[in-house]
Motif scaffolding. Structure first.
Motif, PDB file in Angstrom:
ATOM      1  N   UNK A 308      48.955  18.656  15.324  1.00 30.24           N
ATOM      2  CA  UNK A 308      49.287  19.800  16.186  1.00 30.24           C
ATOM      3  C   UNK A 308      48.872  19.542  17.631  1.00 30.24           C
ATOM      4  N   UNK A 309      47.748  18.845  17.820  1.00 36.49           N
ATOM      5  CA  UNK A 309      47.319  18.513  19.179  1.00 36.49           C
ATOM      6  C   UNK A 309      48.333  17.604  19.861  1.00 36.49           C
ATOM      7  N   UNK A 310      48.841  16.607  19.133  1.00 36.35           N
ATOM      8  CA  UNK A 310      49.841  15.703  19.690  1.00 36.35           C
ATOM      9  C   UNK A 310      51.087  16.477  20.122  1.00 36.35           C
ATOM     10  N   UNK A 311      51.512  17.441  19.327  1.00 39.91           N
ATOM     11  CA  UNK A 311      52.700  18.225  19.677  1.00 39.91           C
ATOM     12  C   UNK A 311      52.482  18.996  20.974  1.00 39.91           C
ATOM     13  N   UNK A 312      51.310  19.607  21.122  1.00 38.34           N
ATOM     14  CA  UNK A 312      51.014  20.376  22.330  1.00 38.34           C
ATOM     15  C   UNK A 312      50.996  19.480  23.566  1.00 38.34           C
ATOM     16  N   UNK A 313      50.439  18.296  23.424  1.00 39.99           N
ATOM     17  CA  UNK A 313      50.339  17.368  24.553  1.00 39.99           C
ATOM     18  C   UNK A 313      51.720  16.890  24.975  1.00 39.99           C
ATOM     19  N   UNK A 314      52.556  16.555  24.016  1.00 37.95           N
ATOM     20  CA  UNK A 314      53.892  16.048  24.340  1.00 37.95           C
ATOM     21  C   UNK A 314      54.773  17.124  24.951  1.00 37.95           C
ATOM     22  N   UNK A 315      54.538  18.376  24.568  1.00 37.47           N
ATOM     23  CA  UNK A 315      55.278  19.470  25.198  1.00 37.47           C
ATOM     24  C   UNK A 315      54.978  19.553  26.685  1.00 37.47           C
ATOM     25  N   UNK A 316      53.838  19.050  27.092  1.00 40.71           N
ATOM     26  CA  UNK A 316      53.429  19.107  28.499  1.00 40.71           C
ATOM     27  C   UNK A 316      53.563  17.762  29.194  1.00 40.71           C
ATOM     28  N   UNK A 317      54.400  16.898  28.648  1.00 42.02           N
ATOM     29  CA  UNK A 317      54.735  15.641  29.301  1.00 42.02           C
ATOM     30  C   UNK A 317      53.738  14.530  29.116  1.00 42.02           C
ATOM     31  N   UNK A 318      52.694  14.741  28.303  1.00 45.65           N
ATOM     32  CA  UNK A 318      51.665  13.728  28.124  1.00 45.65           C
ATOM     33  C   UNK A 318      51.955  12.767  26.987  1.00 45.65           C
ATOM     34  N   UNK A 319      51.282  11.629  27.019  1.00 47.83           N
ATOM     35  CA  UNK A 319      51.326  10.683  25.904  1.00 47.83           C
ATOM     36  C   UNK A 319      50.047  10.837  25.088  1.00 47.83           C
TER      37      UNK A 319
END
Length: 510
Positions: A308-319
């Motif tokens: 879930x953390x990965x999904x939140x980060x990718x939604x904000x343009x992060x790797x």
């Protein structure tokens, strides 16, 4: 794949029985109080150290007194500060899981040079490969094309899932993490990076910003743009229950969560959302996390937290960056990489320590897209991927046989809990990546750690009885057990008996 759940006990048992090293009995009920190990360790049942046919060379070097004198006079005081034990171990020689001091005393090494010696000290196959390369070519750089680096990059990439196939070799974990930060920022065009509290990602000026551990920070300006969010520690954190982790041993905290629902995980994800809403811009560069926190106390997260953390980060343009410096190369037992146990796929993976069995080396592996962005600039490393490092690391991959003996140690530690007032409240066990956190009294509700001086007292006595382990955790509350993967059942039995004896001795002194 081993699922660390109740339903996976039969599969785990089968794996253990078939590995040719040992067998272990699993209880019918999950929980520290219900798990049993076949051997019965009493305070007086201390076996002899397992035999070893290797004969170390007789030490004929400088005296211990002279070494300490030089250490005080010419070595930076930080080296003396980092020396383990009140009475130091003067190491002379090593072979597989064993170390000998200058007086010829043998130690069972269950810390492996801080989780670094992966296949054993001076492993014959690794040593032979290094000797052959040493006669052929010590050093050259990537400005030339030479076989060793290409052979190793291809072999390492074969151990990575698609699309993680682009390899850049470094000299250390700090350097690898430093480079991963640069890659993430260059690829995304964003600056801010989020890490977990309690994390350790290195001590360079850049990675000091990533690291969220006061002991490894200095009162100087470190890398800007790094924020931390609450570590999802279900043992010592604000939230946790008795079914949070993918582990056969859970905490004893009350838990009313239904199947497939974890309140603690939702609370920690809520903290990450709040960090994203308050501490960083709308677009970020990366999220950095160890699959299991190492220096911070071997913290294992709630199920699906990283997903879930990965999904939140990718939604904000992060790797998403997985720091596998301590968890990589089979050390978790069930998978070759720690992130695989979370069912996630990072964009960048950093590694070091076990990559070279103690030879200084690190690596950053990423996707073609991230690698292409990075190739727009110029980055050069004089020693990264030199022929010696690549040859040693290649030999390590050839000989690695992941061990499951920490399962055996795990259940043995459950036995230690039952016979001791000192409560073994939290045992994390992923193969050869074990940690124990202690609290003062089994009758107390508090999860406060045992005082540092008490932990050091036990730590010293374990060493005096011939076993080397590590320590860590934000409050020095964790014994860390990360042995070379060549240890045997007899070695594990010896450690468990020694550890149990030391706990008894401590309680008697109290």
């Amino acid at each position: 794949m081993i699922k660390l759940l109740t339903s996976g006990r039969s599969e785990i048992s089968a794996r253990l029985s078939n590995c040719g090293h040992f067998s272990v009995k699993f209880s019918q009920i999950v929980g520290p109080a219900c798990q049993k190990l076949s051997p019965d360790y009493s305070s007086t049942n201390i076996p002899d150290m397992p035999p070893c046919s290797f004969k170390p060379e007789e030490y004929k070097g400088m005296s211990k007194e002279r070494m300490l004198q030089i250490r005080r006079q010419y070595c930076n005081p930080m080296i003396m500060k980092g020396t383990s034990y009140k009475n130091p171990v003067f190491v002379n020689q090593g072979y597989m899981q064993w170390l000998w001091d200058v007086d010829g005393k043998r130690y069972l090494d269950l810390f492996a040079g801080v989780a670094t010696v992966s296949v054993g000290h001076c492993h014959p196959k690794v040593t032979a490969a290094a000797q052959e390369q040493l006669k052929r070519l010590w050093h050259t750089t990537i400005i030339y094309v030479y076989p060793a680096i290409h052979e190793y990059c291809e072999k390492l990439a074969a151990h990575m899932p698609d699309p993680l196939k682009m390899v850049y070799l470094t000299n250390s974990g700090s350097e690898a993490n430093d480079l991963a930060m640069l890659m993430a920022r260059f690829h995304t065009g964003n600056h801010d990076i989020i890490t977990l509290r309690g994390s350790y990602h290195g001590g360079s000026p850049q990675t000091m910003g990533l690291t969220s551990y006061a002991s490894y920070k200095f009162p100087v300006a470190s890398n800007s743009g790094c924020s931390n969010t609450m570590c999802p520690d279900v043992f010592r954190g604000l939230w946790g229950g008795s079914h949070c982790r993918d582990s056969p041993v859970q905490t004893t905290r009350d838990c009313g969560c239904g199947q497939g629902h974890c309140m603690a995980k939702e609370q920690y994800i809520g903290q990450l959302k709040e960090t994203l809403a308050t501490s960083v811009p709308g677009r970020i560069a990366a999220f950095f996390a160890e699959p299991i926190q190492g220096v911070g106390g071997a913290v294992q997260y709630p199920k699906t937290y990283l997903k879930e953390a990965y999904e939140l980060v990718r939604e904000r343009g992060g790797v998403c960056i997985a720091d596998e410096v301590q968890t990589g190369f089979g050390r978790t037992g069930s998978h070759f990489w720690g992130f695989q146990g979370h069912d996630v796929l990072p964009d960048i993976v950093t590694m070091a320590k076990g990559i070279g069995n103690g030879f200084p080396m690190g690596a950053v592996v990423t996707t073609p897209e991230v690698a292409a962005s990075f190739a727009k600039c110029l980055h050069f490393n004089t020693f990264g991927g030199n022929p010696m490092a690549c040859t040693v690391a290649s030999a390590v991959l050839d000989v690695r046989i992941p061990s499951l003996l920490s399962w055996y140690i795990l259940y043995g530690c459950g036995g230690v809990q039952k016979v001791s007032i000192l409560s073994l409240k939290y045992v994390l066990c992923l193969s050869n990546n074990t940690a124990m956190n202690f609290k003062p009294n089994i009758l107390q509700v508090s999860r406060d750690p045992l005082p540092t001086e008490d932990m050091l007292e036990i730590f010293e006595e374990v060493k005096d009885m011939g076993v080397l382990i590590g320590k860590g955790g934000l409050y020095g509350q964790t014994f860390r057990i990360k042995p070379p993967m060549c240890i045997t059942k007899e070695d594990a039995d010896f450690f468990l008996a020694v550890f149990n004896k030391c706990i008894h001795s401590y309680m008697e002194r109290r």
